[in-house]
Design an enzyme around this catalytic site. Structure first.
Site, PDB file in Angstrom:
ATOM      1  CG  ASN A 110       1.957  -1.132   3.630  1.00 62.89           C
ATOM      2  OD1 ASN A 110       2.170  -2.148   2.927  1.00 62.89           O
ATOM      3  ND2 ASN A 110       3.409  -0.271   3.816  1.00 62.89           N
ATOM      4  N   GLY A 111       0.361  -2.767   5.677  1.00 65.32           N
ATOM      5  CA  GLY A 111       1.236  -3.836   6.288  1.00 65.32           C
ATOM      6  C   GLY A 111       0.065  -4.862   6.668  1.00 65.32           C
ATOM      7  CD  GLU A 160       4.116 -10.352 -13.650  1.00 67.30           C
ATOM      8  OE1 GLU A 160       4.432  -9.516 -13.023  1.00 67.30           O
ATOM      9  OE2 GLU A 160       5.513 -10.043 -14.797  1.00 67.30           O
ATOM     10  CD1 TRP A 168      -2.520  -5.408  -4.638  1.00 64.27           C
ATOM     11  CD2 TRP A 168      -2.117  -6.484  -2.342  1.00 64.27           C
ATOM     12  NE1 TRP A 168      -2.078  -6.905  -4.922  1.00 64.27           N
ATOM     13  CE2 TRP A 168      -1.917  -7.118  -3.394  1.00 64.27           C
ATOM     14  CE3 TRP A 168      -1.468  -6.744  -1.067  1.00 64.27           C
ATOM     15  CZ2 TRP A 168      -1.984  -8.513  -3.439  1.00 64.27           C
ATOM     16  CZ3 TRP A 168      -1.754  -7.998  -0.737  1.00 64.27           C
ATOM     17  CH2 TRP A 168      -1.528  -9.314  -1.913  1.00 64.27           C
ATOM     18  NE  ARG A 202       4.391   1.926  -1.184  1.00 65.38           N
ATOM     19  CZ  ARG A 202       5.430   0.962  -0.951  1.00 65.38           C
ATOM     20  NH1 ARG A 202       6.414   1.355  -1.390  1.00 65.38           N
ATOM     21  NH2 ARG A 202       5.450   0.136   0.497  1.00 65.38           N
ATOM     22  CB  CYS A 249      -0.719   0.051   1.085  1.00 65.72           C
ATOM     23  SG  CYS A 249      -1.860  -1.662   1.274  1.00 65.72           S
ATOM     24  CE  LYS A 275       8.233  -8.712 -16.829  1.00 66.51           C
ATOM     25  NZ  LYS A 275       8.460  -9.538 -15.822  1.00 66.51           N
ATOM     26  CG  HIS A 327       9.760 -37.004 -16.904  1.00 67.69           C
ATOM     27  ND1 HIS A 327       9.845 -38.660 -15.934  1.00 67.69           N
ATOM     28  CD2 HIS A 327      10.864 -36.543 -17.277  1.00 67.69           C
ATOM     29  CE1 HIS A 327      11.166 -38.715 -17.026  1.00 67.69           C
ATOM     30  NE2 HIS A 327      11.539 -38.019 -17.145  1.00 67.69           N
ATOM     31  CD  GLU A 386      10.935 -12.513 -15.964  1.00 66.49           C
ATOM     32  OE1 GLU A 386      10.585 -13.718 -14.985  1.00 66.49           O
ATOM     33  OE2 GLU A 386      10.899 -11.685 -16.395  1.00 66.49           O
ATOM     34  CE  LYS A 414       8.635  -2.383 -10.731  1.00 63.55           C
ATOM     35  NZ  LYS A 414       8.917  -2.873 -11.803  1.00 63.55           N
TER      36      LYS A 414
HETATM   37  C1  AGP Z   1       7.678  -8.699 -11.546  1.00 58.67           C
HETATM   38  O1  AGP Z   1       7.603  -8.393 -13.049  1.00 58.67           O
HETATM   39  C2  AGP Z   1       7.052  -8.955 -10.598  1.00 58.67           C
HETATM   40  N1  AGP Z   1       5.626  -8.039 -10.410  1.00 58.67           N
HETATM   41  C3  AGP Z   1       7.493  -9.560  -9.319  1.00 58.67           C
HETATM   42  O2  AGP Z   1       7.395 -10.844  -9.300  1.00 58.67           O
HETATM   43  C4  AGP Z   1       8.649  -8.895  -8.358  1.00 58.67           C
HETATM   44  O3  AGP Z   1       9.830  -9.816  -9.258  1.00 58.67           O
HETATM   45  C5  AGP Z   1       8.478  -9.797  -7.211  1.00 58.67           C
HETATM   46  O4  AGP Z   1       7.502  -8.870  -6.520  1.00 58.67           O
HETATM   47  C6  AGP Z   1      10.190  -9.400  -6.265  1.00 58.67           C
HETATM   48  O5  AGP Z   1       9.980  -8.041  -6.518  1.00 58.67           O
HETATM   49  P1  AGP Z   1      11.301  -7.170  -6.471  1.00 58.67           P
HETATM   50  O6  AGP Z   1      12.326  -7.402  -6.987  1.00 58.67           O
HETATM   51  O7  AGP Z   1      10.849  -5.378  -5.642  1.00 58.67           O
HETATM   52  O8  AGP Z   1      11.794  -7.555  -4.627  1.00 58.67           O
END
Ligand code: AGP
Length: 606
Positions: free
Chosen positions: A98-99, A485, A74, A27, A2, A482, A501, A478, A601
């Site tokens: 936030n928390g 998400e 969030w 955030r 947040c 991508k 397998h 990765e 983020k």
């Molecule tokens: C990245 O595309 C993702 N949104 C997410 O997995 C991110 O990499 C992960 O939350 C780690 O974030 P950080 O690198 O700020 O620790």
């Protein structure tokens, strides 16, 4: 997860709070709200969804309060709706948080028994009622000291009071919080990004600290309520007003920036005159460690998995990789010759920070690879390696991923060199190959046009698989992340050799499968795996590199050829089309590309 802002000023604050919340939306953006104190009353305005939804209400309310707090959410406890939006207020107190408060149930039970009525499903509201209760018999400082000591879990708080319209309180445990200093006003914010457009003079609160902030002075206290001194940092002048320029989305801009950001990072670490790799003040000698443990979350974890292949190839070190949220609860063998490397773009990821704290408590050697050098993980690690890629706004990490890989590769070369496990010629060659990387990335970006024409297949699919061997396997992980998400469609990254397998049962007619196969030692075997999935109806998109002896397959759906680099550096180039594949699939679906649903983020809660 947040974002928080608070301001005490000699002029009305609601518009400044609104603008700051827009900078904090990366955030979290499930809901937003603000509260000011005006003529002895709390003027609280909240909404579901984005800050823009808040704006019209704020402008019509003509709130003239000189002190206020704001929040972008969030959702952790309680649905993403207006009732659960922050701030949460009683008649005399308003709070943004936030928390996660872990003992919310027992606290709420006691408060309800004492006659308190709750409006929301959030854990935060418990804090409002506790403060209201303690204020009956305590001053502000003692109230805050006592209430914070009753809370279990994590918090960054902003609090305002009708009976004290000249001050606001900030408090921190586990979630980041900073104070900013301006002319005739002072600020509270979740991070420096929120404050940088107003000031570059920042103080970071540490866990247990709280502050009483007025427009002309800020007092800091420790968890016992004893006044403490805190440093004021002058932050580097960066490009504060980050904007999209000619791009439709920050993600598109950040993908396109990668030649420049990689170049900038190379220049920070490689002396262009003598090609020497300079990692200044590297604190350890070769005999200080015999094992490396690489730790991260999400995309940062994928960078660690790629680096494991590099460390195994270029050094004789033992190498482990772990997901931070798993590492922190494992029965770890903390040995003095272990070196722990924490990779994090934001430097605020709660699980990664907790894993670092655990290593610090066990007196381990710790190194952080981050993009935000003022972050908590950077501050708490013994040694910090910035990735120098500039602020990354898009929630889906792109340029930071390549920056993380680059710094991990550089540290691999550095360690291999000081352990004499790479000779001078090999070392010099690898440095030269690195210097060609920005140009190769720039050329590989040209695959965007073809990729964009293929994305509709993925956006219409029920699901897809991404396959690779060797260091193309974490590239597959990765690529799948991508796509997931951004398109909200299931995608799975898998070792190509593992399909037989079990997961081969998933393959059905027309299912899109991405096979990542550069012309390396795994190429032949991966081609066999590719035929196995084609034989069962898969539409295969092969991501490979340009080669003089091109091999044609008549049963291939499509092929993308990236530029050819040294084998070590192929993960950088193979990633580019996968970033664009996810971007264009989400564009086709009309998704919010820079702020995908349910995500944020910086994941500052567990
Ligand atoms: C990245 O595309 C993702 N949104 C997410 O997995 C991110 O990499 C992960 O939350 C780690 O974030 P950080 O690198 O700020 O620790």
């Amino acid at each position: 997860m947040c974002g928080i802002i608070g301001i005490s000023s000699n002029k009305p604050v609601s518009t400044i709070i609104l603008n700051s919340l827009k900078k904090l939306e990366y955030r979290g953006y499930d809901s937003a709200g603000l509260a000011t104190i005006h003529k002895g009353f709390i003027n609280e305005i909240k909404c579901e969804g984005r800050v823009n939804n808040l704006e019209k209400n704020v402008l019509t309310s003509k709130s003239d309060g000189l002190i206020g707090i704001g929040h972008v959410r969030w959702a952790t406890h309680g649905a993403a709706n207006t009732i659960n939006a922050h701030p949460h207020s009683s008649e005399k107190v308003s709070v943004v948080h936030n928390g996660i408060i872990e003992n919310v149930t027992i606290l709420k039970k006691h408060l309800i028994n004492n006659g308190h009525k709750f409006k929301s499903q959030t854990d935060t509201e418990v804090i409002v009622h506790l403060i209201t209760e303690y204020l009956k018999t305590n001053n502000i400082k003692n109230t805050i000291t006592k209430v914070l000591n009753k809370l279990h879990g994590s918090f960054a708080l902003g609090i305002i009071f009708t009976d004290h319209p000249d001050l606001l309180v900030g408090a921190r445990r586990g979630s980041p919080l900073a104070v900013g200093y301006g002319p005739n006003e002072n600020y509270l914010g979740s991070d420096s990004y929120a404050l940088k457009s107003m000031t570059n003079k920042i103080t970071y609160l540490d866990d247990g600290d709280f502050c009483i902030l007025r427009k002309d002075k800020v007092d800091f206290y420790n968890s016992e309520g004893v006044i403490i001194n805190k440093k004021i940092l002058e932050l580097s002048k960066e490009d504060i007003d980050i904007n999209k320029g000619d791009f439709k989305h920050f993600m598109a801009k950040e993908i396109a920036e990668q030649p420049n950001t990689i170049n900038a990072c190379i220049k920070e670490y490689i002396n262009k005159l003598n090609n020497e790799l300079s990692i200044f003040n590297f604190p350890w000698k070769k005999e200080d460690f015999n094992k490396i443990i690489l730790i991260g979350c999400g995309t940062a974890y994928h960078a660690c998995v790629i680096a494991k292949y590099w460390f195994e190839k270029l050094t004789n070190l033992e190498v482990d990789v772990d997901i931070a949220s798993e590492f922190r609860y494992r029965n770890n063998r903390f040995r003095k010759d272990n070196l722990y490397v924490f990779v994090s773009q934001s430097g605020e990821t709660a699980d990664t920070h907790a894993a670092l704290d655990l290593c610090n408590k066990n007196k381990m050697k710790t190194c952080a690879i981050v993009n935000v050098v003022e972050s908590s993980i950077a501050r708490d690690a013994q040694f910090v390696l910035p990735i120098h890629c500039g602020q990354e706004i898009g929630v889906a990490s792109t340029k930071a991923f390549l920056g993380q890989m680059l710094v991990l590769y550089l540290i691999t070369l550095k360690i291999s060199k000081i352990r004499n496990e790479i000779n001078d010629l090999q070392y010099a060659n690898k440095i030269c190959q690195l210097k060609e990387l920005p140009e190769l990335i720039l050329k590989t970006l040209k695959t965007e046009t073809k990729i964009s024409s293929l994305s509709e297949t993925f956006s219409n699919a029920k699901g897809s698989m991404f396959l690779g061997r060797g260091h193309s396997y974490p590239v597959a992980l990765e690529g799948a992340l991508k796509l997931k998400e951004l398109s909200y469609i299931h995608a799975e990254g898998y070792p190509a050799g593992e399909m037989k397998h079990g997961p081969l049962a998933l393959i059905e007619e027309g299912m899109p499968v991405v096979v990542i196969a550069p012309r390396d030692d795994h190429y032949e075997k991966t081609m066999s795996n590719m035929q196995e999935v084609i034989a069962r109806g898969a539409k295969v998109l092969l991501i490979t590199n340009k080669s003089s002896d091109e091999i044609k397959f008549d049963n291939l759906w499509e092929k993308i050829e990236v530029e050819t680099s040294s084998i070590d550096l192929m993960p950088f180039l193979l990633t580019i089309p996968l970033q664009n594949l996810a971007y264009y699939s989400a564009l086709t679906l009309g998704h919010d590309i820079d702020k995908p649903r349910n995500l944020a983020k910086s994941v500052t809660v567990e």
